[in-house]
Write a protein that holds these residues in place. Structure first.
Motif, PDB file in Angstrom:
ATOM      1  N   ALA A  93       0.846  -1.209   0.000  1.00 26.46           N
ATOM      2  CA  ALA A  93       0.000   0.000   0.000  1.00 26.46           C
ATOM      3  C   ALA A  93       0.873   1.249   0.000  1.00 26.46           C
ATOM      4  N   ALA A  94       1.930   1.239   0.806  1.00 29.96           N
ATOM      5  CA  ALA A  94       2.850   2.382   0.837  1.00 29.96           C
ATOM      6  C   ALA A  94       3.489   2.599  -0.519  1.00 29.96           C
ATOM      7  N   ARG A  95       3.850   1.513  -1.151  1.00 33.67           N
ATOM      8  CA  ARG A  95       4.499   1.591  -2.473  1.00 33.67           C
ATOM      9  C   ARG A  95       3.539   2.152  -3.519  1.00 33.67           C
ATOM     10  N   GLU A  96       2.298   1.684  -3.505  1.00 27.48           N
ATOM     11  CA  GLU A  96       1.316   2.152  -4.484  1.00 27.48           C
ATOM     12  C   GLU A  96       0.959   3.624  -4.265  1.00 27.48           C
ATOM     13  N   MET A  97       0.857   4.028  -2.997  1.00 29.92           N
ATOM     14  CA  MET A  97       0.470   5.404  -2.696  1.00 29.92           C
ATOM     15  C   MET A  97       1.652   6.366  -2.719  1.00 29.92           C
ATOM     16  N   LYS A  98       2.864   5.782  -2.668  1.00 23.69           N
ATOM     17  CA  LYS A  98       4.084   6.594  -2.643  1.00 23.69           C
ATOM     18  C   LYS A  98       4.112   7.530  -1.425  1.00 23.69           C
ATOM     19  N   THR A 126       5.654   5.367   5.397  1.00 26.93           N
ATOM     20  CA  THR A 126       4.772   4.517   6.192  1.00 26.93           C
ATOM     21  C   THR A 126       5.551   3.855   7.315  1.00 26.93           C
ATOM     22  N   ILE A 127       4.872   3.661   8.445  1.00 27.21           N
ATOM     23  CA  ILE A 127       5.481   2.999   9.593  1.00 27.21           C
ATOM     24  C   ILE A 127       4.898   1.598   9.735  1.00 27.21           C
ATOM     25  N   VAL A 128       5.772   0.610   9.698  1.00 27.37           N
ATOM     26  CA  VAL A 128       5.400  -0.788   9.928  1.00 27.37           C
ATOM     27  C   VAL A 128       5.662  -1.061  11.405  1.00 27.37           C
ATOM     28  N   ALA A 129       4.606  -1.328  12.159  1.00 26.50           N
ATOM     29  CA  ALA A 129       4.727  -1.456  13.610  1.00 26.50           C
ATOM     30  C   ALA A 129       4.533  -2.902  14.049  1.00 26.50           C
ATOM     31  N   PHE A 130       5.470  -3.372  14.861  1.00 22.53           N
ATOM     32  CA  PHE A 130       5.409  -4.735  15.389  1.00 22.53           C
ATOM     33  C   PHE A 130       5.498  -4.659  16.907  1.00 22.53           C
ATOM     34  N   GLY A 131       4.442  -5.136  17.593  1.00 24.06           N
ATOM     35  CA  GLY A 131       4.412  -5.063  19.049  1.00 24.06           C
ATOM     36  C   GLY A 131       5.030  -6.280  19.696  1.00 24.06           C
ATOM     37  N   GLU A 132       5.586  -6.096  20.892  1.00 18.69           N
ATOM     38  CA  GLU A 132       6.221  -7.234  21.556  1.00 18.69           C
ATOM     39  C   GLU A 132       5.209  -8.316  21.911  1.00 18.69           C
TER      40      GLU A 132
END
Length: 278
Positions: free
Chosen positions: A36-41, A44-50
């Protein structure tokens, strides 16, 4: 390309838009967010929780995000979300996360401030940005009406906290919830305005899922530069997978996986568009 969030959030606050931070838990969510970030240019933050460590190891997340980010041609931040463990924060920094959130919001103010400052010193030495939180959001089993007054961030404490710790972004509690709302949101923009007048770093809004667009826009105009979205990614994808399987067709798991990526992208595009259209 992978970056920390310091520069992109500062620009977002100056220009009054927000960067979406989308929680991931597996290959499909990572791919959906980054596609989605690539298409919208858009950055973007990719968030991974513990709390998702049972799903994936940190090193696995770094490898997947790093590989996909190379093709995105937009800034991608890999962020450790809502981490209470000093050990896990150090592990994430060593693994290659580009930003971390230390969540000491349940601690006494002075202890939260002291521990956050220690983490900032370690993270900044490695070129990693740091988010912290003051106040505490209600969880999905509560409505805002039941919990709001006792969870708001104190503006004067926020000013002292930012000055003493050197954090790059501050998550504030103004009445949003973790999860989907059960009642009408009771969000206090006045509290946000007071914090923004005293704090010059980017502010973060947790609990973006289901927050009315008009309120989101007003928050962005008053200092919010990062907005977290988690629950709606899960709810939307599960609901649509359930409908897909109810069709009675003999789907292969690989086909369902691809459709999941599409459902995740729908949520990311919806919010990323909203956050930049104020």
């Amino acid at each position: 390309m992978m970056v920390n969030f310091s520069s992109i959030l500062q620009e977002a606050r100056r220009n009054r838009y927000a960067i979406g931070s989308f929680n991931v838990y597996n290959y499909e969510t990572i791919r959906g967010v980054i596609e989605a970030a690539r298409e919208m240019k858009v950055p973007t933050i990719v968030a991974f929780g513990e709390n998702y460590l049972p799903n994936m190891e940190m090193e696995e997340v770094v490898a997947l995000v790093g590989t996909m980010a190379k093709k995105a041609d937009v800034p991608i931040v890999l962020h450790l979300d809502h981490c209470k463990s000093f050990q896990n924060i150090v592990r994430a920094i060593r693994a290659g996360f580009t930003s971390v959130m230390y969540d000491g919001s349940a601690l006494p103010f002075e202890e939260n401030m002291q521990k956050t400052a220690q983490i900032v010193a370690i993270a900044h030495a490695a070129g990693v940005s740091v988010e912290a939180e003051l106040g505490a959001l209600a969880s999905g089993e509560f409505t805002n009406e039941e919990a709001a007054e006792e969870i708001y961030t104190d503006p004067r404490q926020a000013q002292k906290f930012v000055s003493a710790t050197g954090i790059d972004a501050l998550a504030v509690s103004i009445g949003t919830v973790h999860g989907m709302y059960k009642g009408t949101p009771k969000i206090d923009i006045g509290v946000l305005k007071n914090i923004a007048s005293l704090v010059d770093i980017p502010l973060v809004l947790h609990g973006g899922s289901g927050t009315p667009e008009a309120i989101v826009r007003e928050c962005i105009q008053n200092g919010i530069a990062k907005i977290n979205v988690n629950t709606e990614i899960s709810v939307h994808t599960i609901e649509n997978v359930r409908k897909l399987l109810a069709e009675g067709k003999n789907y292969h798991l690989s086909q369902v996986s691809l459709r999941e990526v599409g459902f995740i992208k729908e949520v990311v595009i919806k919010y990323a568009t909203m956050f930049r259209s104020t």
